[in-house]
Design an enzyme around this catalytic site. Structure first.
Site, PDB file in Angstrom:
ATOM      1  N   ARG A  12      16.168   2.075  -9.611  1.00 30.52           N
ATOM      2  CA  ARG A  12      15.503   0.984  -8.880  1.00 30.52           C
ATOM      3  C   ARG A  12      14.860   0.005  -9.856  1.00 30.52           C
ATOM      4  O   ARG A  12      14.650  -1.157  -9.515  1.00 30.52           O
ATOM      5  CB  ARG A  12      14.401   1.551  -7.968  1.00 30.52           C
ATOM      6  CG  ARG A  12      14.935   2.383  -6.821  1.00 30.52           C
ATOM      7  CD  ARG A  12      13.816   2.753  -5.889  1.00 30.52           C
ATOM      8  NE  ARG A  12      13.012   1.568  -5.621  1.00 30.52           N
ATOM      9  CZ  ARG A  12      11.723   1.584  -5.318  1.00 30.52           C
ATOM     10  NH1 ARG A  12      11.077   2.713  -5.235  1.00 30.52           N
ATOM     11  NH2 ARG A  12      11.077   0.457  -5.092  1.00 30.52           N
ATOM     12  N   ASP A  44       1.440   0.336 -13.559  1.00 29.45           N
ATOM     13  CA  ASP A  44       2.868   0.658 -13.717  1.00 29.45           C
ATOM     14  C   ASP A  44       3.186   1.279 -15.076  1.00 29.45           C
ATOM     15  O   ASP A  44       4.330   1.652 -15.331  1.00 29.45           O
ATOM     16  CB  ASP A  44       3.730  -0.599 -13.500  1.00 29.45           C
ATOM     17  CG  ASP A  44       3.728  -1.044 -12.054  1.00 29.45           C
ATOM     18  OD1 ASP A  44       3.313  -0.245 -11.197  1.00 29.45           O
ATOM     19  OD2 ASP A  44       4.134  -2.189 -11.771  1.00 29.45           O
ATOM     20  N   ASP A  47      -3.049  -5.886   4.641  1.00 32.60           N
ATOM     21  CA  ASP A  47      -4.064  -6.752   5.259  1.00 32.60           C
ATOM     22  C   ASP A  47      -4.216  -8.078   4.510  1.00 32.60           C
ATOM     23  O   ASP A  47      -4.422  -9.132   5.133  1.00 32.60           O
ATOM     24  CB  ASP A  47      -5.409  -6.013   5.335  1.00 32.60           C
ATOM     25  CG  ASP A  47      -5.849  -5.471   3.971  1.00 32.60           C
ATOM     26  OD1 ASP A  47      -5.050  -4.770   3.325  1.00 32.60           O
ATOM     27  OD2 ASP A  47      -6.978  -5.775   3.544  1.00 32.60           O
ATOM     28  N   LEU A  48      -4.106  -8.056   3.192  1.00 32.85           N
ATOM     29  CA  LEU A  48      -4.323  -9.301   2.433  1.00 32.85           C
ATOM     30  C   LEU A  48      -3.160 -10.281   2.632  1.00 32.85           C
ATOM     31  O   LEU A  48      -3.355 -11.494   2.666  1.00 32.85           O
ATOM     32  CB  LEU A  48      -4.519  -9.001   0.944  1.00 32.85           C
ATOM     33  CG  LEU A  48      -5.772  -8.166   0.609  1.00 32.85           C
ATOM     34  CD1 LEU A  48      -5.788  -7.783  -0.865  1.00 32.85           C
ATOM     35  CD2 LEU A  48      -7.045  -8.941   0.960  1.00 32.85           C
ATOM     36  N   LYS A  87      12.007  -6.992 -12.839  1.00 38.37           N
ATOM     37  CA  LYS A  87      12.241  -6.680 -11.415  1.00 38.37           C
ATOM     38  C   LYS A  87      11.189  -7.337 -10.522  1.00 38.37           C
ATOM     39  O   LYS A  87      11.521  -7.972  -9.525  1.00 38.37           O
ATOM     40  CB  LYS A  87      12.194  -5.151 -11.236  1.00 38.37           C
ATOM     41  CG  LYS A  87      12.014  -4.706  -9.815  1.00 38.37           C
ATOM     42  CD  LYS A  87      11.943  -3.200  -9.691  1.00 38.37           C
ATOM     43  CE  LYS A  87      10.567  -2.577  -9.814  1.00 38.37           C
ATOM     44  NZ  LYS A  87       9.711  -2.657  -8.624  1.00 38.37           N
ATOM     45  N   ARG A 108      -0.364   1.810   1.040  1.00 42.52           N
ATOM     46  CA  ARG A 108      -0.207   0.434   0.529  1.00 42.52           C
ATOM     47  C   ARG A 108      -0.353  -0.542   1.698  1.00 42.52           C
ATOM     48  O   ARG A 108       0.623  -0.958   2.317  1.00 42.52           O
ATOM     49  CB  ARG A 108       1.142   0.290  -0.186  1.00 42.52           C
ATOM     50  CG  ARG A 108       1.194   1.181  -1.414  1.00 42.52           C
ATOM     51  CD  ARG A 108       2.469   1.064  -2.172  1.00 42.52           C
ATOM     52  NE  ARG A 108       2.543  -0.146  -2.963  1.00 42.52           N
ATOM     53  CZ  ARG A 108       3.608  -0.453  -3.704  1.00 42.52           C
ATOM     54  NH1 ARG A 108       4.651   0.333  -3.734  1.00 42.52           N
ATOM     55  NH2 ARG A 108       3.631  -1.574  -4.407  1.00 42.52           N
ATOM     56  N   ARG A 110       9.192  -1.894  -0.918  1.00 40.71           N
ATOM     57  CA  ARG A 110       7.969  -2.611  -0.554  1.00 40.71           C
ATOM     58  C   ARG A 110       8.094  -4.128  -0.766  1.00 40.71           C
ATOM     59  O   ARG A 110       7.593  -4.920   0.017  1.00 40.71           O
ATOM     60  CB  ARG A 110       6.850  -2.048  -1.435  1.00 40.71           C
ATOM     61  CG  ARG A 110       5.595  -2.814  -1.407  1.00 40.71           C
ATOM     62  CD  ARG A 110       4.559  -2.118  -0.634  1.00 40.71           C
ATOM     63  NE  ARG A 110       3.354  -2.925  -0.569  1.00 40.71           N
ATOM     64  CZ  ARG A 110       2.509  -2.836   0.425  1.00 40.71           C
ATOM     65  NH1 ARG A 110       2.717  -2.011   1.411  1.00 40.71           N
ATOM     66  NH2 ARG A 110       1.422  -3.574   0.434  1.00 40.71           N
TER      67      ARG A 110
HETATM   68  N1  EPU Z   1      -3.888  -3.883  -1.381  1.00 38.81           N
HETATM   69  C1  EPU Z   1      -4.677  -3.995  -0.272  1.00 38.81           C
HETATM   70  N2  EPU Z   1      -4.251  -4.831   0.716  1.00 38.81           N
HETATM   71  C2  EPU Z   1      -3.108  -5.540   0.644  1.00 38.81           C
HETATM   72  C3  EPU Z   1      -2.315  -5.424  -0.504  1.00 38.81           C
HETATM   73  C4  EPU Z   1      -2.734  -4.576  -1.514  1.00 38.81           C
HETATM   74  O1  EPU Z   1      -5.724  -3.377  -0.164  1.00 38.81           O
HETATM   75  O2  EPU Z   1      -2.785  -6.275   1.586  1.00 38.81           O
HETATM   76  C5  EPU Z   1      -4.307  -2.997  -2.464  1.00 38.81           C
HETATM   77  C6  EPU Z   1      -3.285  -1.936  -2.843  1.00 38.81           C
HETATM   78  O3  EPU Z   1      -3.344  -0.801  -1.984  1.00 38.81           O
HETATM   79  C7  EPU Z   1      -3.644  -1.630  -4.272  1.00 38.81           C
HETATM   80  C8  EPU Z   1      -4.090  -2.996  -4.786  1.00 38.81           C
HETATM   81  O4  EPU Z   1      -4.435  -3.768  -3.638  1.00 38.81           O
HETATM   82  O5  EPU Z   1      -4.718  -0.761  -4.312  1.00 38.81           O
HETATM   83  C9  EPU Z   1      -3.068  -3.737  -5.597  1.00 38.81           C
HETATM   84  O6  EPU Z   1      -1.817  -3.737  -4.913  1.00 38.81           O
HETATM   85  P1  EPU Z   1      -0.838  -4.983  -4.986  1.00 38.81           P
HETATM   86  O7  EPU Z   1      -0.801  -5.653  -3.664  1.00 38.81           O
HETATM   87  O8  EPU Z   1      -1.156  -5.821  -6.181  1.00 38.81           O
HETATM   88  O9  EPU Z   1       0.566  -4.247  -5.187  1.00 38.81           O
HETATM   89  P2  EPU Z   1       1.949  -4.859  -4.736  1.00 38.81           P
HETATM   90  O10 EPU Z   1       1.887  -6.310  -4.833  1.00 38.81           O
HETATM   91  O11 EPU Z   1       2.363  -4.246  -3.451  1.00 38.81           O
HETATM   92  C10 EPU Z   1       3.020  -4.927  -7.119  1.00 38.81           C
HETATM   93  C11 EPU Z   1       4.173  -4.275  -7.830  1.00 38.81           C
HETATM   94  C12 EPU Z   1       3.865  -2.811  -8.080  1.00 38.81           C
HETATM   95  C13 EPU Z   1       2.581  -2.717  -8.903  1.00 38.81           C
HETATM   96  C14 EPU Z   1       1.435  -3.450  -8.171  1.00 38.81           C
HETATM   97  C15 EPU Z   1       0.157  -3.495  -8.974  1.00 38.81           C
HETATM   98  C16 EPU Z   1       6.077  -5.528  -7.015  1.00 38.81           C
HETATM   99  C17 EPU Z   1       7.353  -5.543  -6.276  1.00 38.81           C
HETATM  100  N3  EPU Z   1       5.373  -4.392  -7.012  1.00 38.81           N
HETATM  101  O12 EPU Z   1       2.891  -4.254  -5.876  1.00 38.81           O
HETATM  102  O13 EPU Z   1       4.951  -2.304  -8.846  1.00 38.81           O
HETATM  103  O14 EPU Z   1       2.242  -1.368  -9.082  1.00 38.81           O
HETATM  104  O15 EPU Z   1       1.835  -4.815  -7.910  1.00 38.81           O
HETATM  105  O16 EPU Z   1       0.366  -4.135 -10.181  1.00 38.81           O
HETATM  106  O17 EPU Z   1       5.710  -6.521  -7.628  1.00 38.81           O
HETATM  107  C18 EPU Z   1       6.522  -0.744  -9.605  1.00 38.81           C
HETATM  108  O18 EPU Z   1       7.165  -1.677 -10.098  1.00 38.81           O
HETATM  109  O19 EPU Z   1       6.766   0.457  -9.867  1.00 38.81           O
HETATM  110  C19 EPU Z   1       5.424  -1.035  -8.675  1.00 38.81           C
HETATM  111  C20 EPU Z   1       4.954  -0.147  -7.820  1.00 38.81           C
END
Ligand code: EPU
Length: 422
Positions: free
Chosen positions: A400, A308, A123-124, A22, A120, A91
């Protein structure tokens, strides 16, 4: 709305084939917007999150056709606004931001906000795109990004919790069409980011260093359409591995890539579970008489133990002989499953980002509520081994992210079925 009913107590045996990932399929679908030519994606799982991404692409007036596990996307999008009603449900919708900005030099994407697993931020994502030259404003709940031209840059993409998977995806996709060279430092190394990079390379992008924290992207003028097959889902694979472990069964998880599951395999072995790596997958087994050993683990960015898999691992450790500790370092509030597991007789104490789990001899079936995708998977695992019947309500969360979970588990010998409820 459906509920899932499980009658626990059957060790799982046999083979299960893992679907496409996914979290690779969603950004890859979004990245298809980088070309007008047709991209055909294979091994795309049939999940409601994939349906949502299709709806978003259609809202942008992109052509999308679906046939079984394949999706054809013709990226000549005419609209540049990803609406609130779709983005707010998932998201990963934010992944259309980078590709739209790179192609149209303009994008409006509803702010994705927080969710049940904790805050979530984005900013990055915004930092990455701003460094490439975008001007970004938040207007009426939308991220509005514009740029005359995107220019390659050196970007440090680390945040308070380390690297970010989707911020790396957004920045990398946008940089493929920027002028000059982009270097992303502290890039996410997750296999889904690597799969996205491989897709972009197949389209003609010049990317090196993916799978390391330093990704280099040399901008090109144009990308082309491709046929591409999505990598197998390591989290789905890990969940079935744990299902074999918790029930004391033996399952060949076909298509699972051991290299993507190093931390999970390591922890399972530490807990006394047999894991055999094969060319076609991973076999996990535990003789019913062998007790699960307790352990301590912390979730970390790849190749560390994945957040995850945290909830599912907690279900396994609920039955370990002794005390285990799980520290959640990515989403410190991702513990909604704890109260539901407690209904089933587990003994878990939460102390900030730490869960202290005192193993019990048995869990008992109960009515429990699915709260998010991985929490739901944890309840399924607990239900498979619990004495009696477990009713998991609100299972739309499971749909999902787990393709045909009830069918796959039934084929392994579980007593599990869906029932309609109001
Ligand atoms: N973070 C920031 N700023 C940002 C983005 C992220 O501080 O701009 C923080 C987050 O709050 C968190 C950390 O960085 O503490 C890592 O978050 P990340 O951005 O890597 O998460 P994501 O890209 O939004 C993806 C997966 C998630 C998985 C996370 C971590 C997808 C669609 N989602 O989310 O998957 O938990 O990486 O590996 O790829 C799931 O599949 O159930 C799921 C939640």
């Amino acid at each position: 709305m459906d509920k899932l009913v499980i009658e626990g107590g059957n060790p799982l045996r046999g083979e299960v084939t893992i679907s496409g990932a996914k979290n690779a399929a969603l950004p890859i679908m979004a990245a298809s917007l980088l070309t007008d030519e047709r991209c055909v994606l294979h091994n795309v799982p049939s999940l409601t999150d994939v349906d949502t991404m299709i709806k978003i692409l259609r809202a942008l007036e992109t052509g999308v056709a679906r046939k079984k596990g394949s999706i054809a996307i013709s990226g000549s999008f005419k609209k540049t606004r990803a609406p609130y009603n779709l983005v707010s449900t998932m998201r990963a919708s934010v992944c259309v931001l980078g590709p739209m900005l790179a192609r149209a030099k303009y994008a409006e994407v509803s702010f994705p906000g927080g969710c049940v697993i904790g805050p979530r931020p984005i900013d990055l994502h915004l930092k990455g795109l701003e460094k490439l030259g975008a001007k970004i404003e938040i207007k009426s709940g939308y991220i509005v990004a514009k740029a005359k031209k995107l220019r390659g840059a050196k970007i440090y993409l680390g945040g308070h919790f380390g690297s970010s998977v989707l911020a790396t995806a957004n920045t990398m996709t946008a940089a493929t069409l920027a002028e000059g060279v982009t270097v992303i430092e502290n890039a996410a190394c997750e296999p889904e980011v690597v799969d996205l990079a491989n897709f972009l390379i197949a389209m003609g992008a010049k990317i090196t260093g993916h799978s390391t924290p330093t990704i280099k992207i040399e901008g090109v003028k144009k990308l082309c359409g491709v046929n591409y097959s999505v990598v197998p889902d390591r989290i789905e694979a890990g969940t079935y591995m744990l299902a074999a472990a918790i029930t004391g069964g033996e399952v060949l998880v076909k298509g699972a890539n051991p290299a993507h599951l190093l931390a999970v395999i390591d922890k399972l072995r530490e807990c006394g579970i047999n894991v055999a790596e094969r060319a076609d997958g991973i076999i996990v087994s535990r003789p019913t008489m062998r007790k699960i050993r307790p352990t301590a683990l912390a979730t970390l960015p790849y190749p560390g133990f994945p957040t995850d898999m945290q909830a599912q691992m907690m279900s396994v450790l609920c039955l370990a002989r002794g005390i285990s500790v799980i520290t959640e370092k990515i989403y410190p509030e991702r513990f909604i499953h704890v109260s539901e597991l407690s209904r089933m007789g587990s003994r878990i104490l939460l102390e900030g980002p730490n869960a202290i789990i005192r193993g019990v001899k048995t869990l008992s079936g109960a009515d429990v509520m699915a709260s998010d995708l991985r929490a739901s998977a944890a309840l399924v695992l607990a239900g498979l081994v619990a004495k009696g019947k477990t009713n998991i309500h609100r299972i739309y969360h499971l749909d999902r992210g787990y393709e045909n979970i009830d069918k796959k588990l039934s084929l392994l010998g579980a007593k599990v079925w869906r029932e309609k409820e109001d």
